[in-house]
Write a protein that holds these residues in place. Structure first.
Motif, mmCIF file in Angstrom:
data_model
loop_
_atom_site.group_PDB
_atom_site.id
_atom_site.type_symbol
_atom_site.label_atom_id
_atom_site.label_comp_id
_atom_site.label_asym_id
_atom_site.label_seq_id
_atom_site.Cartn_x
_atom_site.Cartn_y
_atom_site.Cartn_z
ATOM 1 N N LYS B 160 0.839 -1.212 0.000
ATOM 2 C CA LYS B 160 0.000 0.000 0.000
ATOM 3 C C LYS B 160 0.870 1.258 0.000
ATOM 4 C CE LYS B 160 -3.809 2.495 1.374
ATOM 5 N NZ LYS B 160 -3.245 3.711 1.858
ATOM 6 N N THR B 184 -8.976 -12.232 7.493
ATOM 7 C CA THR B 184 -9.339 -10.998 8.202
ATOM 8 C C THR B 184 -8.274 -9.937 7.955
ATOM 9 O OG1 THR B 184 -10.277 -12.388 9.918
ATOM 10 C CG2 THR B 184 -9.992 -10.079 10.455
ATOM 11 N N GLN B 188 -8.548 -5.985 5.588
ATOM 12 C CA GLN B 188 -8.430 -4.651 6.171
ATOM 13 C C GLN B 188 -8.105 -3.599 5.115
ATOM 14 O OE1 GLN B 188 -9.106 -4.097 9.446
ATOM 15 N NE2 GLN B 188 -9.568 -6.292 9.523
ATOM 16 N N GLY B 189 -8.969 -2.611 5.027
ATOM 17 C CA GLY B 189 -8.675 -1.459 4.184
ATOM 18 C C GLY B 189 -8.935 -1.644 2.699
ATOM 19 N N TYR B 216 -19.061 -8.668 7.328
ATOM 20 C CA TYR B 216 -18.709 -8.133 8.634
ATOM 21 C C TYR B 216 -17.959 -6.817 8.498
ATOM 22 C CZ TYR B 216 -16.981 -7.330 13.222
ATOM 23 O OH TYR B 216 -16.734 -6.717 14.407
ATOM 24 N N PHE B 217 -17.054 -6.764 7.530
ATOM 25 C CA PHE B 217 -16.248 -5.555 7.356
ATOM 26 C C PHE B 217 -16.910 -4.537 6.417
ATOM 27 C CE2 PHE B 217 -12.962 -8.554 8.821
ATOM 28 C CZ PHE B 217 -12.476 -7.816 9.884
ATOM 29 N N SER C 19 -5.411 2.952 7.269
ATOM 30 C CA SER C 19 -6.767 2.414 7.172
ATOM 31 C C SER C 19 -7.002 1.305 8.190
ATOM 32 C CB SER C 19 -7.008 1.886 5.761
ATOM 33 O OG SER C 19 -6.069 0.868 5.488
ATOM 34 N N VAL C 20 -5.944 0.838 8.867
ATOM 35 C CA VAL C 20 -6.124 -0.246 9.828
ATOM 36 C C VAL C 20 -5.885 0.244 11.256
ATOM 37 C CG1 VAL C 20 -5.491 -1.999 8.155
ATOM 38 C CG2 VAL C 20 -3.750 -1.099 9.675
ATOM 39 N N SER C 71 -10.597 1.498 9.856
ATOM 40 C CA SER C 71 -11.430 0.346 10.187
ATOM 41 C C SER C 71 -11.078 -0.117 11.595
ATOM 42 C CB SER C 71 -11.207 -0.804 9.192
ATOM 43 O OG SER C 71 -9.884 -1.295 9.322
ATOM 44 N N GLY C 73 -11.377 -3.776 13.858
ATOM 45 C CA GLY C 73 -11.756 -5.191 13.835
ATOM 46 C C GLY C 73 -12.685 -5.554 14.973
ATOM 47 N N PRO C 74 -13.262 -6.775 14.919
ATOM 48 C CA PRO C 74 -14.277 -7.154 15.901
ATOM 49 C C PRO C 74 -13.777 -7.200 17.349
ATOM 50 C CG PRO C 74 -13.668 -9.031 14.496
ATOM 51 C CD PRO C 74 -13.061 -7.804 13.889
ATOM 52 N N HIS C 77 -13.016 -3.712 18.658
ATOM 53 C CA HIS C 77 -14.342 -3.146 18.879
ATOM 54 C C HIS C 77 -14.854 -3.519 20.280
ATOM 55 C CE1 HIS C 77 -18.816 -3.287 17.402
ATOM 56 N NE2 HIS C 77 -18.744 -3.053 18.693
#
Lengths: 298, 292, 123
Positions: B160, B184, B188-189, B216-217, C19-20, C71, C73-74, C77
């Motif tokens: 990225k 997972t 992400q992103g 979910y995301f 973003s993460v 974002s 994650g679960p 969160h």
């Protein structure tokens, strides 16, 4: 004898080979009144051998691990458990301990290190083992409970449950391993007498075959043999590797639309195409010769 | 810059074949960067003729090691270890079997004389390579090693960053199989996910599970059906699933042995296939473009 | 009170937003009013598992009053919401833009911070 069927890559036909080999041998042994064949599905994250075998399950056993229970009234929120947990399965928010059981490896470190003795343990089901049969074939599988991420203990328990410490000479256990070369595959190969490597004649198949062959060479030093699935054009690349590594090619199943359709429906190859029957008997004979076990009666 | 991830759930559905074809077609029109996030079986590089420019080592996971000079042979480590990793040598001294050690460090905390050290293990490598289609970030995870979610993140983060610095239009990621931690990490992103499925009993099942992850995301996802003509009934079910779950079907590829044979060239299939079959891949790319 | 912003590099106020949440390399801890900030390395970046939990625990320990990221994650969160730390989706390309949106209460929240987490809690 324990034969583990492995393939670095997913989707090469590992389950196809394991199920058909086991099914064929079971039929043959039944007619000759020999000891039974076991098929053990060790792909506990996605067990699908049963989709082809349709076994009747008779016995079940839970796989349990001691997971921590935090007594919130004794907990002072000191955070020692959070610090010692290498898996980040614990957190403390507003004086309250949060526990993420899917990350827990049940190592017991939090229990041992809690200064207030506020953590106890209780058994929690992390997986299920099942055994049964279809006709003469004995079948067992393990299933990882949804929400848990460590398949290896399930495989360990499954093997302990089915395979005695000193397996009888004439018993045969065929293990269907998970794809890849990570810990679950290592566990499925432990104590095996023979590794049957299923591959396909593409650069992908070859690449992943190399990884799994390397793993076996480094960790286990057991004899192995190759089955080329989707065989035909391109077989040379597998043949070349096999001859370099001195791993024999024991069987080939051609690339064919009919076979792919039978797989899509969930049919066994030897049921849809009886001509494969003798080939699987022959495959077992070759494996027996390599491992020095006695051959099936002619 | 947009990020697209290609995943499948089940192995062997043709995910990497499609990712390779998209890499080829996309690179003809756009500046792209590629990442192979399938670190357990990194296959995309086999199609892209990479030349390695940089190598990084990946360290993750820990192992306990007993310092023999300090050990008083009290046996506490063996007592607390739940993974049967502490073993005794013939002379009565203890050692830790690295292949059994899960790195919980319970023994480290319990040793009364602090004689157990923690070492990080080198679990693999990752690379930045140039290919005719764009820069590729890819990795090698050593056999028997875990922590692939972590490695996925490292590759994606580097890819990225590189894509941003080089004003790329698109980062195309070949994702890991399954629905676990690596997937997972790969999600992400990203801006959209392409799910590659096939009309087989297990293919359908795995597609459903992968879709739960993308939902979910809240990542928009699209479906490609490979070998679509293998089983009409399951194909119908998949199309129904596509409609109900708002997962547009953006392309179908027939079962054709020429596609598998084309892989043997070690190039994206779009470089070697001829007319009639090429059409399917062009359609997928033009549909993909519409959605990004 | 500081809020935390996830970053993919360390270039002061010109840093790039990440973003993460759990595995970004840096966090900016910044007072949105005074713009006084520090940038710290994320201790969870290379965790083999549970990075979200570890990162969220770090936020709790740093007593941040909010998190801004691309974002969440679960598991992060669950921890953040149990600690009643709100998390917001970053907006725009720069720290300045996203802070402006934060102060203007324009950022979209990842969850209602007053609602208890749906899982992971052991009562």
């Amino acid at each position: 004898m324990i034969i583990t069927v492995a393939s670095g890559k997913g989707g090469t036909g590992k389950t196809t080979i394991a199920t058909n080999l086991a099914w064929t041998l079971a039929q043959k042994r039944e007619s000759e009144q020999e000891s039974p064949i076991w098929l053990i599905d060790c792909d506990v994250e996605a067990p699908n051998a049963a989709l082809f075998i349709h076994p009747i399950f008779e016995i079940e056993k839970k796989v349990e691990r001691q997971l921590p229970i935090i007594q919130q009234d004794l907990c002072t929120g000191c955070g020692v458990c959070v610090d010692v947990c290498e898996y980040n399965a614990l957190a403390i928010a507003r004086g309250k301990t949060l526990f993420f059981k899917d990350l827990c490896h049940a190592c017991g470190s939090c229990v041992l290190n809690c200064p207030e003795n506020a953590i106890q343990e209780s058994p929690e089901m992390i997986g299920l083992l099942q055994q049964g049969n279809r006709g003469a074939l004995k079948f067992a599988q393990g299933i990882l409970e949804i929400g848990f991420s460590s398949p290896t203990p399930i495989i360990r328990d499954l093997k302990k449950w089915i395979i005695p410490d000193k397996p009888q000479h004439e018993s045969t256990y065929i293990l269907d391993a998970s794809p890849g070369t990570a810990c679950p595959v290592v566990e499925s190969l432990r104590d095996a007498d023979f590794a049957l490597l299923v591959t396909e004649p593409t650069p992908f198949g070859l690449h992943d075959l190399k990884l799994v062959a390397e793993l076996i060479f480094k960790e286990f030093q057991i004899p192995s043999g190759i089955v080329i699935n989707k065989s035909g054009r391109g077989d040379e690349i597998i043949e070349q590797f096999a001859s370099e590594m001195k791993i024999p090619i024991l069987m080939r199943v051609p690339l064919s639309r009919d076979i792919a359709e039978a797989y899509a429906r969930g049919d066994l190859l030897v049921d849809a195409f009886p001509q494969y029957w003798d080939q699987f008997i022959d495959l077992y004979k070759k494996i027996s010769e390599i491992t020095g076990e006695r051959q099936p009666k002619q | 810059m947009k990020q697209i991830l290609v995943i499948s759930g089940k192995g062997g559905t043709g995910k990497t074949t499609i990712a390779g074809a998209l890499a080829d077609l996309a690179s003809r029109e756009k500046r792209i960067v590629l990442a192979d996030a399938d670190v357990d079986a990194a296959n995309l590089e086999l199609l892209l003729e990479p030349e390695k420019q940089e190598t990084f080592s990946f360290r993750a996971g820990k192992t306990a090691v007993i310092n023999e000079d300090m050990c008083i042979q009290c046996g506490r480590c063996e007592e607390v270890c739940r993974f049967e990793a502490v073993e005794m040598k013939e002379d009565g001294t203890y050692f830790i079997n690295e292949s059994m050690c899960e790195g919980c460090l319970s023994c480290v905390h319990q040793c009364p004389v602090d004689s157990i050290d923690v070492v990080e293990r080198k679990s693999g490598e990752w690379y930045r390579s140039i290919t005719p289609y764009g820069t590729l970030f890819h990795a090698l995870l050593y056999p028997g090693e875990e922590n692939s979610g972590n490695l996925v993140t490292q590759i994606k983060t580097d890819a990225k960053k590189f894509a941003d610095n080089n004003q790329a239009d698109l980062l195309l990621i070949d994702g890991p199989p399954g629905i676990g931690c690596p997937v997972t990490a790969a999600c992400q992103g990203v801006d959209s996910v392409i799910i590659v499925s096939e009309p087989t009993v297990s293919g359908y099942h795995d597609m459903e599970r992968v879709k739960q992850v993308t939902d979910y995301f809240h990542i928009p996802s699209f479906l490609i059906l490979n070998k679509y003509d293998l089983n009409p009934e399951i194909r119908e079910k998949i199309i129904e699933f596509s409609n109900i779950t708002d997962t547009p079907l953006i392309g179908e590829i027939p079962y054709d042995e020429r596609i598998m044979h084309a892989q043997a060239e070690g190039k994206p299939v779009t470089q070697t296939l001829d007319g009639t079959l090429l059409r399917y891949f062009y359609e997928i790319w033009s549909e993909t473009k519409k959605h990004i | 009170m500081n809020i935390a912003i996830t970053l993919s590099d360390n270039k002061g106020l010109d840093s790039t937003l990440s973003s993460v949440f759990a595995r970004c390399p840096f966090y900016m801890l910044i007072d949105p009013e005074t713009k006084i900030f520090t940038i710290e390395e994320n201790p969870a970046q290379n965790a083999s598992g549970g990075a979200g939990i570890k990162a969220a625990q770090w936020m709790i320990d740093k007593e941040v009053s909010g998190v801004i990221s691309g974002s969440v994650g679960p598991k992060a969160h669950d921890v953040l919401s149990s600690a009643k730390i709100p998390a917001f989706k970053s907006k725009g390309e720069s720290i300045e833009e996203t802070l402006k949106a934060y102060l203007g209460k324009e950022l979209e929240s990842f969850f209602e911070p007053n609602v208890d987490a749906h899982s992971g809690i052991q009562e």
